[in-house]
Design a protein around this motif. Structure first.
Motif, mmCIF file in Angstrom:
data_model
loop_
_atom_site.group_PDB
_atom_site.id
_atom_site.type_symbol
_atom_site.label_atom_id
_atom_site.label_comp_id
_atom_site.label_asym_id
_atom_site.label_seq_id
_atom_site.Cartn_x
_atom_site.Cartn_y
_atom_site.Cartn_z
ATOM 1 N N PHE A 133 -1.567 -2.839 -2.511
ATOM 2 C CA PHE A 133 -1.331 -4.074 -1.763
ATOM 3 C C PHE A 133 -0.100 -3.945 -0.866
ATOM 4 O O PHE A 133 -0.078 -4.493 0.243
ATOM 5 C CB PHE A 133 -1.167 -5.242 -2.736
ATOM 6 N N ALA A 134 0.917 -3.232 -1.341
ATOM 7 C CA ALA A 134 2.122 -3.042 -0.518
ATOM 8 C C ALA A 134 1.819 -2.237 0.738
ATOM 9 O O ALA A 134 2.527 -2.358 1.752
ATOM 10 C CB ALA A 134 3.209 -2.339 -1.332
ATOM 11 N N SER A 135 0.761 -1.417 0.707
ATOM 12 C CA SER A 135 0.427 -0.578 1.867
ATOM 13 C C SER A 135 -0.525 -1.254 2.844
ATOM 14 O O SER A 135 -0.815 -0.695 3.910
ATOM 15 C CB SER A 135 -0.206 0.729 1.384
ATOM 16 N N VAL A 136 -1.041 -2.441 2.493
ATOM 17 C CA VAL A 136 -2.002 -3.125 3.373
ATOM 18 C C VAL A 136 -1.263 -3.708 4.573
ATOM 19 O O VAL A 136 -0.216 -4.351 4.424
ATOM 20 C CB VAL A 136 -2.737 -4.242 2.599
ATOM 21 N N GLN A 155 0.258 -1.526 -11.638
ATOM 22 C CA GLN A 155 1.096 -0.790 -10.694
ATOM 23 C C GLN A 155 0.266 -0.175 -9.566
ATOM 24 O O GLN A 155 0.675 -0.205 -8.394
ATOM 25 C CB GLN A 155 1.867 0.313 -11.436
ATOM 26 N N VAL A 156 -0.896 0.383 -9.896
ATOM 27 C CA VAL A 156 -1.724 1.027 -8.861
ATOM 28 C C VAL A 156 -2.167 -0.002 -7.817
ATOM 29 O O VAL A 156 -2.069 0.236 -6.598
ATOM 30 C CB VAL A 156 -2.948 1.707 -9.511
ATOM 31 N N ASN A 157 -2.636 -1.146 -8.274
ATOM 32 C CA ASN A 157 -3.088 -2.192 -7.351
ATOM 33 C C ASN A 157 -1.924 -2.769 -6.555
ATOM 34 O O ASN A 157 -2.072 -3.090 -5.369
ATOM 35 C CB ASN A 157 -3.804 -3.301 -8.124
ATOM 36 N N PRO A 177 2.499 -4.994 16.985
ATOM 37 C CA PRO A 177 2.333 -3.840 16.095
ATOM 38 C C PRO A 177 1.885 -4.292 14.699
ATOM 39 O O PRO A 177 2.064 -5.458 14.346
ATOM 40 C CB PRO A 177 3.736 -3.242 16.049
ATOM 41 N N PRO A 178 1.300 -3.369 13.898
ATOM 42 C CA PRO A 178 0.839 -3.763 12.553
ATOM 43 C C PRO A 178 1.998 -4.224 11.676
ATOM 44 O O PRO A 178 3.067 -3.619 11.667
ATOM 45 C CB PRO A 178 0.210 -2.466 12.009
ATOM 46 N N ARG A 179 1.759 -5.295 10.955
ATOM 47 C CA ARG A 179 2.774 -5.824 10.033
ATOM 48 C C ARG A 179 2.233 -5.756 8.613
ATOM 49 O O ARG A 179 1.037 -5.933 8.395
ATOM 50 C CB ARG A 179 3.100 -7.277 10.378
ATOM 51 N N LEU A 214 -11.049 -4.404 -4.519
ATOM 52 C CA LEU A 214 -9.750 -4.913 -4.070
ATOM 53 C C LEU A 214 -9.582 -4.692 -2.566
ATOM 54 O O LEU A 214 -9.081 -5.570 -1.852
ATOM 55 C CB LEU A 214 -8.625 -4.220 -4.853
ATOM 56 N N GLN A 215 -9.995 -3.539 -2.067
ATOM 57 C CA GLN A 215 -9.897 -3.265 -0.635
ATOM 58 C C GLN A 215 -10.742 -4.261 0.162
ATOM 59 O O GLN A 215 -10.316 -4.728 1.232
ATOM 60 C CB GLN A 215 -10.357 -1.831 -0.339
ATOM 61 N N GLN A 216 -11.920 -4.607 -0.372
ATOM 62 C CA GLN A 216 -12.786 -5.574 0.309
ATOM 63 C C GLN A 216 -12.140 -6.955 0.354
ATOM 64 O O GLN A 216 -12.199 -7.650 1.368
ATOM 65 C CB GLN A 216 -14.115 -5.647 -0.442
#
Length: 962
Positions: free
Chosen positions: A355-358, A349-351, A364-366, A317-319
């Motif tokens: 995703f909410a933290s990406v 929920q974990v995924n 600045p980072p959005r 998922l991170q990739q």
């Protein structure tokens, strides 16, 4: 022959006749020649004619060729020629170019010809079995044409050939060996063969999967360079899709075999993403589709969830999120990546939290969600990309109350960024909701509806959202602004989106219904829309208006006197008519695009004009259409009865819930008591075994004592003259009497302990029986049982200590007996010697008694030390319990304070909104007084009155803050 003329494309009769005779002669040579070279040459000639004259060679030579395969297996060359000839007859992939005059009809006839010859070939199932056995030959000239021929058979009559291979012993296993062939051309054609073999056949798919197909195919993909590989990678990916799609068994096997982890290197695309080849785009597209096969919403929820967790744990998922935020990615790959990420996080929920933290790599980072929503509401972005972003947002919010709360909170007054430097998700949705682009309106409305899906808390929170429509005008609520846009007669797509949002918002939320009905213009607008006779385009809007009005009736709590359930139903009956209302309500489910949207969660539309319904909204319509119809036809008495039944059911549910909690607590207490009883039984059994051992030891000691007594009696009889003094066997008679008394005391103590243990056993049995029979007074009985068990524990502890002390005493007696035995032996040895005096024996006895007294004193000191340690442990435990209770009390106080602070903040925000409204009203009243031309004294008086009101409001505000 007529059919032959059609196929041959109008050739003259002469050449046809000549070639037919030639083919006939060649077939005769194959059938009658005794020399292998003659038969081989004849088959080679048939092969050269088979491409151009498929019909004649097929009709005349097929039987002879099959006979060659059966009889000449020792010669690989003739077998290869025969297989190539059969392939040319059956296959439609002609190498020569078609004539310009050959039309589609001729091509169709050619395809029919291949199917007819295939049917003739497989009519005898032994022919297919023979072909499978030939594939075991490692010779290239046999194996390669055999693979091509079997692939052609599967292409024409796949299901029939699949069934023959399935029942053939080791049929699939022989074909799986092709993937291990070192010659790439055979391996690659073997992949194509397995593609045709596994298409739409679950049984063969399972066999191929359990023949280690996943391992071999993934190895081939890795050897070929993953996504940078050629068409072989594409063929392997298609075969993997055949094995996994709609096959839950293979999907589970793929996950359990840790093959998901091996997919991660496929998506390491690197930083330089320019200049992608068409093959790489195709490969990556198929790889993404393969992931979607594993996490498809149509799969069983448990299987999908386990695959989603595995993809997160291995970093897949991170990739994918890295590709999502990278630059230079082709548009179709980016769209498919968004769809893939959507299904990987959907309902997990974990995924979803990850995703909410990406964040996007911007300055600045959005958050990635904000960047995607910016694309969704941007009308210059491609349509398919906007649909993919909407699907991603829906999947992020699916069964994710935490994410829903975060999205809605970005719209609330206390969380909006006052500086305006950063744009939140809520602001983007509001911007899209009220933009001039109807597609943005629809997407934003559906996205906001998903933030409220099955979440009554967020529906109430969204009522607090206030919008500043223009400078100088008071803010209006989001709910009111949506109804204002509806009444302005915007585009149909915009109105449909807003109506879906309102229906989702008001369903199962009586407070929202009250706010909606509080605006006196809403109900007349809805009734007016429903009552009009408009064209077909407006029928969908009418149906949605009817649904919204029905929701306002069904979920109405009768808090507004003018808009109670009964009055609204009377209004419908007078202005619209019940039958007409139900007919308009039915327009929704009868719409041609309704069933299409209800099939899959993904919003997949060919053009923006088809973007009408949302998948989750179709579920809501299906749920509410029937209940609204019933509610419209119900009388007021039935409504009252239903409300009373609801209240009764709610009370009943609360009572049932209470008793369930009580029963659950009693079950826990029962389990604790059962565990304690089982522990006590184990302890009791251990004590009984200890007592039995002690009794056996005492019996042994008694036997030994009696034996010694008999021996000593004999010695005393023989040596009566020597031992008539003051001792017997070296021991004083008083000491022997004392030992007897101690042994009798030990026996009595043992009997007493056994009786006490029997009493405790009976008490435990009584407790068990009383525990099972107590249903109504279980709580009090459990308390008594716990007290009795505590007492039992104490009594058992004392019994243990008594047993330990008795065992110590028995040990001492054993040592004394050993000493007695030693003394007896010594005495027996010293009988002829008369030099040993009574004084020496008395000294030995005194020494033994002194050591016994020293041991008793030491034992007593040890007992005192143990008692002191146990008291110290009890005091420490009491201090720890008091500390824990203090921590719990402080934690409860802290939680209560946090709740009070949140309530105070909410009340403060509401007061600020009320104050702003009152200031606006005061200004409007002043302006109106000026317009009416009141004298200055009245204005002064009103001003004084306003000042007094302002002071009162300030006092109220200060009291509210306090």
């Amino acid at each position: 022959m007529n059919f032959l003329r059609g196929v041959m494309g109008g050739q003259s009769a002469g050449p046809q006749h000549t070639e037919a005779e030639t083919i006939q002669k060649l077939c005769d040579r194959v059938a009658s020649s005794t020399l292998l070279d003659d038969r081989r040459n004849a088959v080679r000639a048939l092969k050269s004619l088979s491409k151009k004259y498929r019909l004649e060679v097929g009709i005349q030579a097929m039987e002879h060729l099959i006979h060659v395969l059966q009889t000449d297996r020792s010669d690989s060359e003739i077998i290869g020629y025969a297989l190539d000839t059969l392939f040319n007859i059956i296959s439609n992939d002609e190498e020569e170019e078609l004539d310009d005059g050959e039309d589609e009809n001729s091509i169709r006839q050619s395809e029919d010809l291949g199917s007819q010859f295939t049917e003739i070939f497989i009519k005898q199932q032994e022919n297919v079995t023979l072909l499978l056995s030939l594939l075991e030959d490692f010779d290239f000239h046999v194996r390669w044409p055999g693979v091509k021929l079997l692939t052609a058979l599967l292409k024409h009559l796949g299901p029939q050939v699949q069934q023959i291979i399935l029942v053939s012993p080791m049929g699939v296993s022989r074909l799986m060996d092709l993937l291990a062939d070192s010659r790439e051309v055979i391996r690659n054609d073997g992949v194509l063969l397995l593609q045709a073999l596994t298409r739409s056949n679950g049984a063969i798919q399972k066999i191929v999967a359990f023949e280690n197909a996943f391992e071999r195919l993934l190895d081939i993909i890795t050897e070929e360079g993953n996504s940078d590989g050629g068409i072989v990678v594409e063929d392997c990916l298609i075969l993997l899709q055949n094995l996994l799609k709609n096959n839950n068994s293979n999907q589970n096997f793929f996950k359990e075999g840790s093959y998901i982890q091996r997919m991660k290197p496929w998506f390491e695309v690197g930083d330089e993403n320019s200049g992608w080849s068409a093959q790489k785009v195709t490969n990556l597209h198929l790889m993404l589709q393969l992931i979607r096969v594993l996490v498809s919403p149509t799969n069983p929820p448990g299987a999908t969830s386990s695959c989603q967790k595995a993809m997160f744990q291995c970093g897949l998922l991170q990739q994918l999120c890295t590709i999502l935020m990278a630059t230079g990615i082709p548009a179709d790959i980016l769209t498919e990546t968004i769809n893939t990420v959507s299904e990987v996080i959907r309902g997990c929920q974990v995924n979803q939290d990850y995703f909410a933290s990406v964040n996007a790599p911007s300055n600045p980072p959005r958050p990635a969600i904000v960047v995607l929503l910016m694309s969704m509401v941007n009308e210059r972005q491609p349509f398919v990309l906007r649909c993919a972003v909407l699907y991603c947002f829906q999947c992020f919010l699916y069964k994710n109350q935490k994410g829903q709360g975060e999205i809605v909170s970005t719209l609330l007054p206390s969380t909006i960024d006052a500086t305006g430097h950063s744009v939140s998700a809520g602001q983007l949705l509001c911007g899209g909701l009220f933009s001039t682009d109807s597609l943005s309106n629809w997407c934003a409305a559906v996205a906001l509806a998903h933030a409220l899906q099955e979440n009554a808390t967020q529906k109430e929170q969204l009522l607090r959202v206030q919008l500043a429509t223009s400078i100088g005008n008071p803010p209006v609520s989001l709910l009111q602004q949506c109804t204002n846009i509806l009444s302005q007669g915007s585009k149909i797509q915009t109105r449909v989106g807003l109506l879906m949002l309102l229906c989702t918002w008001l369903s199962n939320c009586p407070i929202a219904v009250t706010h909606f009905l509080h605006n006196s213009a809403n109900v007349p607008f809805l009734t007016g829309q429903i009552a009009e006779n408009l064209g077909e385009e407006e029928q969908l809007v009418q149906g949605l208006c009817a649904l919204l009005l029905g929701i306002s009736i069904y979920f109405n709590d009768n808090s507004l006197e003018n808009y109670m359930k009964e009055k609204l139903k009377q209004l419908i009956e007078k202005r619209i008519g019940k039958e007409n209302f139900i007919e308009k309500l039915g327009f929704i489910s009868k719409h041609e695009l309704y069933s299409r949207a209800s099939q899959k969660p993904q919003p997949n539309f060919p053009t923006p004009e088809y973007m009408v319904f949302d998948h989750e909204f179709t579920k809501l319509v299906k749920e509410l259409e029937g209940v609204i119809t019933k509610a419209i036809y119900k009388s007021s008495e039935e409504d009252k009865k239903e409300e009373e039944e609801k209240k009764t059911l709610e009370q009943h549910d609360s009572i049932v819930t209470h008793y369930k909690n009580v029963i659950r607590e009693q079950d826990l207490q029962l389990e604790d008591l059962k565990q304690q009883i089982s522990t006590l039984k184990c302890q009791n059994e251990q004590l009984q075994t200890a007592v039995t051992q002690q009794v056996s030891q005492i019996q042994q000691h008694k036997d030994q004592y009696n034996l010694l007594k008999v021996q000593l009696g004999k010695d005393n009889h023989h040596q009566s003259s020597h031992s008539n003094g003051a001792q017997m066997n070296g021991i004083q008679p008083e000491e022997i009497g004392r030992l007897r008394e101690e042994i009798e005391n030990l026996k009595s103590n043992q009997e007493l302990l056994r009786s006490q243990l029997a009493e405790k056993d009976s008490l435990i049995e009584k407790l068990k029986s009383s525990q099972t029979s107590s249903d109504t007074n279980e709580a009090t009985a459990s308390a008594r049982n716990s007290e009795q068990i505590a007492e039992l524990k104490q009594e058992l502890a004392t019994l243990k200590s008594q047993l330990n002390s008795k065992s110590v005493e028995i040990t001492k007696l054993q040592t004394e007996k050993q000493e007695l035995l030693q003394k007896t032996e010594a005495f027996a040895q010293s009988v002829p010697v008369s030099g040993e005096s009574e004084a020496a024996i008395a000294a030995k006895t005194t020494d033994v008694e002194g050591r016994l007294s020293a041991l008793l004193q030491e034992t007593k000191e040890l007992k005192n030390e143990i008692k002191a340690l146990s008291e110290e442990r009890t005091s420490i435990k009491e201090q720890l319990d008091s500390s824990n209770s203090t921590i719990v009390i402080l934690q409860n106080e802290k939680n209560q304070l946090e709740v009070n602070i949140k309530d105070a903040k909410k009340e403060q925000d509401d007061l600020l909104v009320l104050l702003a409204d009152q200031d606006q009203k005061i200004l409007s009243l002043k302006d109106r007084l000026k317009e009416l031309g009141h004298p200055e004294e009245e204005e002064d008086e009103s001003a004084d009155q306003d000042d007094e009101d302002d002071e009162d409001e300030d006092d109220d505000k200060s009291q509210g803050d306090n």
